[in-house]
Design a protein around this motif. Structure first.
Motif, PDB file in Angstrom:
ATOM      1  N   ALA A   1       0.819  -1.209   0.000  1.00 16.34           N
ATOM      2  CA  ALA A   1       0.000   0.000   0.000  1.00 16.34           C
ATOM      3  C   ALA A   1       0.854   1.261   0.000  1.00 16.34           C
ATOM      4  O   ALA A   1       0.425   2.323  -0.469  1.00 16.34           O
ATOM      5  N   LYS A   2       2.074   1.162   0.528  1.00 21.94           N
ATOM      6  CA  LYS A   2       2.967   2.327   0.604  1.00 21.94           C
ATOM      7  C   LYS A   2       3.914   2.430  -0.584  1.00 21.94           C
ATOM      8  O   LYS A   2       4.625   3.428  -0.711  1.00 21.94           O
ATOM      9  N   CYS A   3       3.948   1.407  -1.439  1.00 22.17           N
ATOM     10  CA  CYS A   3       4.951   1.332  -2.512  1.00 22.17           C
ATOM     11  C   CYS A   3       4.494   2.003  -3.805  1.00 22.17           C
ATOM     12  O   CYS A   3       3.301   2.042  -4.123  1.00 22.17           O
ATOM     13  N   ALA A   4       5.473   2.500  -4.547  1.00 19.12           N
ATOM     14  CA  ALA A   4       5.233   2.992  -5.905  1.00 19.12           C
ATOM     15  C   ALA A   4       6.479   2.697  -6.729  1.00 19.12           C
ATOM     16  O   ALA A   4       7.598   2.733  -6.216  1.00 19.12           O
ATOM     17  N   VAL A   5       6.256   2.371  -7.993  1.00 17.79           N
ATOM     18  CA  VAL A   5       7.373   2.218  -8.935  1.00 17.79           C
ATOM     19  C   VAL A   5       7.381   3.460  -9.810  1.00 17.79           C
ATOM     20  O   VAL A   5       6.467   3.669 -10.614  1.00 17.79           O
ATOM     21  N   ILE A   6       8.385   4.295  -9.620  1.00 19.50           N
ATOM     22  CA  ILE A   6       8.490   5.555 -10.359  1.00 19.50           C
ATOM     23  C   ILE A   6       9.905   5.657 -10.923  1.00 19.50           C
ATOM     24  O   ILE A   6      10.872   5.738 -10.155  1.00 19.50           O
ATOM     25  N   SER A   7      10.023   5.668 -12.220  1.00 14.21           N
ATOM     26  CA  SER A   7      11.331   5.703 -12.870  1.00 14.21           C
ATOM     27  C   SER A   7      11.940   7.098 -12.796  1.00 14.21           C
ATOM     28  O   SER A   7      11.264   8.082 -12.483  1.00 14.21           O
ATOM     29  N   ASN A   8      13.215   7.169 -13.109  1.00  8.75           N
ATOM     30  CA  ASN A   8      13.861   8.468 -13.284  1.00  8.75           C
ATOM     31  C   ASN A   8      13.313   9.155 -14.531  1.00  8.75           C
ATOM     32  O   ASN A   8      12.854   8.483 -15.469  1.00  8.75           O
ATOM     33  N   CYS A   9      13.382  10.464 -14.556  1.00 16.83           N
ATOM     34  CA  CYS A   9      13.047  11.199 -15.776  1.00 16.83           C
ATOM     35  C   CYS A   9      14.338  11.506 -16.540  1.00 16.83           C
ATOM     36  O   CYS A   9      15.434  11.372 -15.992  1.00 16.83           O
ATOM     37  N   ILE A  10      14.195  11.868 -17.788  1.00 11.80           N
ATOM     38  CA  ILE A  10      15.354  12.303 -18.563  1.00 11.80           C
ATOM     39  C   ILE A  10      15.462  13.823 -18.491  1.00 11.80           C
ATOM     40  O   ILE A  10      14.489  14.515 -18.182  1.00 11.80           O
ATOM     41  N   GLU A  11      16.641  14.325 -18.768  1.00 16.19           N
ATOM     42  CA  GLU A  11      16.852  15.767 -18.743  1.00 16.19           C
ATOM     43  C   GLU A  11      16.037  16.440 -19.855  1.00 16.19           C
ATOM     44  O   GLU A  11      15.802  15.841 -20.913  1.00 16.19           O
ATOM     45  N   PRO A  12      15.614  17.692 -19.628  1.00 15.46           N
ATOM     46  CA  PRO A  12      14.853  18.425 -20.652  1.00 15.46           C
ATOM     47  C   PRO A  12      15.556  18.468 -22.008  1.00 15.46           C
ATOM     48  O   PRO A  12      14.891  18.516 -23.047  1.00 15.46           O
ATOM     49  N   PHE A  13      16.894  18.432 -22.005  1.00 16.34           N
ATOM     50  CA  PHE A  13      17.642  18.443 -23.269  1.00 16.34           C
ATOM     51  C   PHE A  13      17.173  17.332 -24.198  1.00 16.34           C
ATOM     52  O   PHE A  13      17.012  17.552 -25.408  1.00 16.34           O
ATOM     53  N   TRP A  14      16.936  16.145 -23.637  1.00 17.25           N
ATOM     54  CA  TRP A  14      16.540  15.014 -24.477  1.00 17.25           C
ATOM     55  C   TRP A  14      15.085  15.138 -24.917  1.00 17.25           C
ATOM     56  O   TRP A  14      14.722  14.686 -26.004  1.00 17.25           O
ATOM     57  N   GLU A  15      14.251  15.745 -24.077  1.00 20.56           N
ATOM     58  CA  GLU A  15      12.881  16.030 -24.500  1.00 20.56           C
ATOM     59  C   GLU A  15      12.880  16.986 -25.693  1.00 20.56           C
ATOM     60  O   GLU A  15      12.177  16.774 -26.687  1.00 20.56           O
ATOM     61  N   GLU A  16      13.678  18.033 -25.573  1.00 21.11           N
ATOM     62  CA  GLU A  16      13.719  19.067 -26.611  1.00 21.11           C
ATOM     63  C   GLU A  16      14.332  18.550 -27.911  1.00 21.11           C
ATOM     64  O   GLU A  16      14.087  19.119 -28.983  1.00 21.11           O
ATOM     65  N   ASN A  17      15.126  17.501 -27.816  1.00 20.38           N
ATOM     66  CA  ASN A  17      15.815  16.986 -28.994  1.00 20.38           C
ATOM     67  C   ASN A  17      15.389  15.573 -29.371  1.00 20.38           C
ATOM     68  O   ASN A  17      16.119  14.857 -30.061  1.00 20.38           O
ATOM     69  N   THR A  18      14.203  15.170 -28.917  1.00 17.35           N
ATOM     70  CA  THR A  18      13.674  13.864 -29.323  1.00 17.35           C
ATOM     71  C   THR A  18      13.516  13.826 -30.845  1.00 17.35           C
ATOM     72  O   THR A  18      13.032  14.783 -31.449  1.00 17.35           O
ATOM     73  N   ALA A  19      13.938  12.718 -31.426  1.00 14.81           N
ATOM     74  CA  ALA A  19      13.863  12.583 -32.887  1.00 14.81           C
ATOM     75  C   ALA A  19      12.419  12.692 -33.371  1.00 14.81           C
ATOM     76  O   ALA A  19      11.489  12.202 -32.722  1.00 14.81           O
ATOM     77  N   ILE A  20      12.244  13.334 -34.494  1.00  9.71           N
ATOM     78  CA  ILE A  20      10.905  13.510 -35.072  1.00  9.71           C
ATOM     79  C   ILE A  20      10.473  12.249 -35.813  1.00  9.71           C
ATOM     80  O   ILE A  20       9.313  11.847 -35.768  1.00  9.71           O
ATOM     81  N   SER A  21      11.418  11.618 -36.492  1.00 11.75           N
ATOM     82  CA  SER A  21      11.094  10.422 -37.275  1.00 11.75           C
ATOM     83  C   SER A  21      12.012   9.276 -36.855  1.00 11.75           C
ATOM     84  O   SER A  21      13.133   9.496 -36.377  1.00 11.75           O
ATOM     85  N   PRO A  22      11.553   8.030 -37.017  1.00 10.65           N
ATOM     86  CA  PRO A  22      12.359   6.877 -36.609  1.00 10.65           C
ATOM     87  C   PRO A  22      13.593   6.703 -37.483  1.00 10.65           C
ATOM     88  O   PRO A  22      13.679   7.239 -38.584  1.00 10.65           O
TER      89      PRO A  22
END
Length: 358
Positions: free
Chosen positions: A156-177
């Motif tokens: 009841a007290k547990c949560a699985v929460i991953s790390n986030c990535i830095e905003p740099f990687w959000e801003e530079n996420t590839a548009i196409s595969p």
């Protein structure tokens, strides 16, 4: 709310506005991620590393000297034993509830000794919340350390929460595969500190096997050398190129030059580099039962592998190559689950529930 951790020889807390920014002792490469909400203080030296209680007393002393604990609503301990013990004592002394994170080092260190196993159980019982960065580590901790009669309360007290990535990687996420025009030419990348726990020798062995199967295969390793023997071992493979530590602005171009991210670490708390690779459309090969495993169904963004099985790793790389056009776009889309705002929302919800319990 306050975040508190004792990680190696530091105490990090949310300071009052009048507090200075402490950066002495921090490596230059980490200073860009430090800001006015981070205080770094040297609490103990290398000789205290294996002396649990003297180290804790030094941390407690610095922590209480720097801050009035009654000003805080919640303490977040980012290690189970090393700072969870301090958080538990602060709760008893000042009445401030705490939450605790459980990392892979918590499962492989002092906790293996019977006395500290009992202490770990006591710390999680007293905690208002428990965070795991990986579902695998939650399962392992539950199986090894949680008494059956405490299981419902613990969950009841547990949560699985991953790390986030830095905003740099959000801003530079590839548009196409990414595309693999030549399925016989494969470029693999590992971004990691060069030390045995990262298992780069086994990664090199797997890539060597691919070469024996007729692939034009190469593994690029980018990272700081922390173990010269490991460095010499991987350099002995003709399929391996080693690059020094790179800043993220340089690293993004290296991701783009490669096809698949390969890092079969022996132990991994989470593995932020896997997600960084995903933002650039690279499928990822990661270790079964370690930090990144079970975030997605096997085969969706890549494959989990045994860390000690180069043949299996080579097989999974081949499978990734066959399904590359299907996997790469899913990597880009799923990397967005680790954006800062999403992880912050999960943490805020977790803290609110912990405060109610506390």
């Amino acid at each position: 709310m306050s975040g508190h951790s004792a990680r190696q020889n530091t105490v990090r807390v949310l300071p009052k506005s009048s507090d200075p920014l402490w950066t002495e002792g921090i490596a230059e490469k980490f200073r860009p991620i430090m800001d006015g909400l981070v205080v770094h203080k040297e609490c103990w030296n290398k000789y205290d590393r294996m002396l649990f209680f003297p180290r804790q007393w030094k941390i407690e002393k610095e922590f209480q000297k720097a801050y009035n604990l009654k000003d805080f609503d919640l303490i977040h301990s980012h290690l189970l034993l090393s700072s969870g013990y301090t958080a538990m004592r602060m709760k008893k002394k000042y009445g401030v509830p705490y939450v605790v994170s459980v990392r892979v080092t918590d499962l492989t260190g002092f906790i293996r000794l019977p006395y500290f196993k009992g202490m770990a159980v006591k710390i999680v019982k007293e905690a208002a919340g428990i965070i795991f960065l990986s579902a695998c580590h939650k399962e392992e901790f539950t199986k090894k350390f949680v008494p059956a009669e405490y299981l419902d309360e613990f969950n009841a007290k547990c949560a699985v929460i991953s790390n986030c990535i830095e905003p740099f990687w959000e801003e530079n996420t590839a548009i196409s595969p990414k595309l693999m025009k030549d399925k016989k030419r494969v470029r693999l990348l590992a971004v990691a500190k060069i030390r045995p726990i990262k298992n780069l020798t086994v990664a090199a062995q797997a890539v060597e096997l691919l070469k024996n199967r007729g692939y034009d295969a190469k593994l690029t390793v980018a990272g700081e050398v922390q173990d010269n023997e490991e460095y010499e071992r991987i350099k002995a493979y003709s399929c391996v190129d080693v690059l020094p530590f790179k800043k993220k602005e340089e690293l993004i171009d290296i991701y783009k030059e490669n096809d698949i991210f390969l890092l079969p670490s022996v132990n991994e708390t989470f593995g932020r580099a896997y997600v960084e690779a995903m933002t650039q459309g690279l499928p990822v090969i990661f270790t079964q039962g370690q930090g990144f495993d079970k975030n997605f169904p096997d085969g969706e963004v890549g494959y989990s592998v045994p860390c000690d099985a180069p043949e299996t790793i080579a097989d999974k790389i081949e499978e990734t190559i066959k399904r590359y056009d299907e996997i790469s776009p899913k990597c880009i889309e799923n990397s967005k689950l680790f954006y800062e705002d999403i992880i912050i929302d999960k943490l805020e919800s977790f803290y609110e529930k912990a405060l109610k319990r506390g």
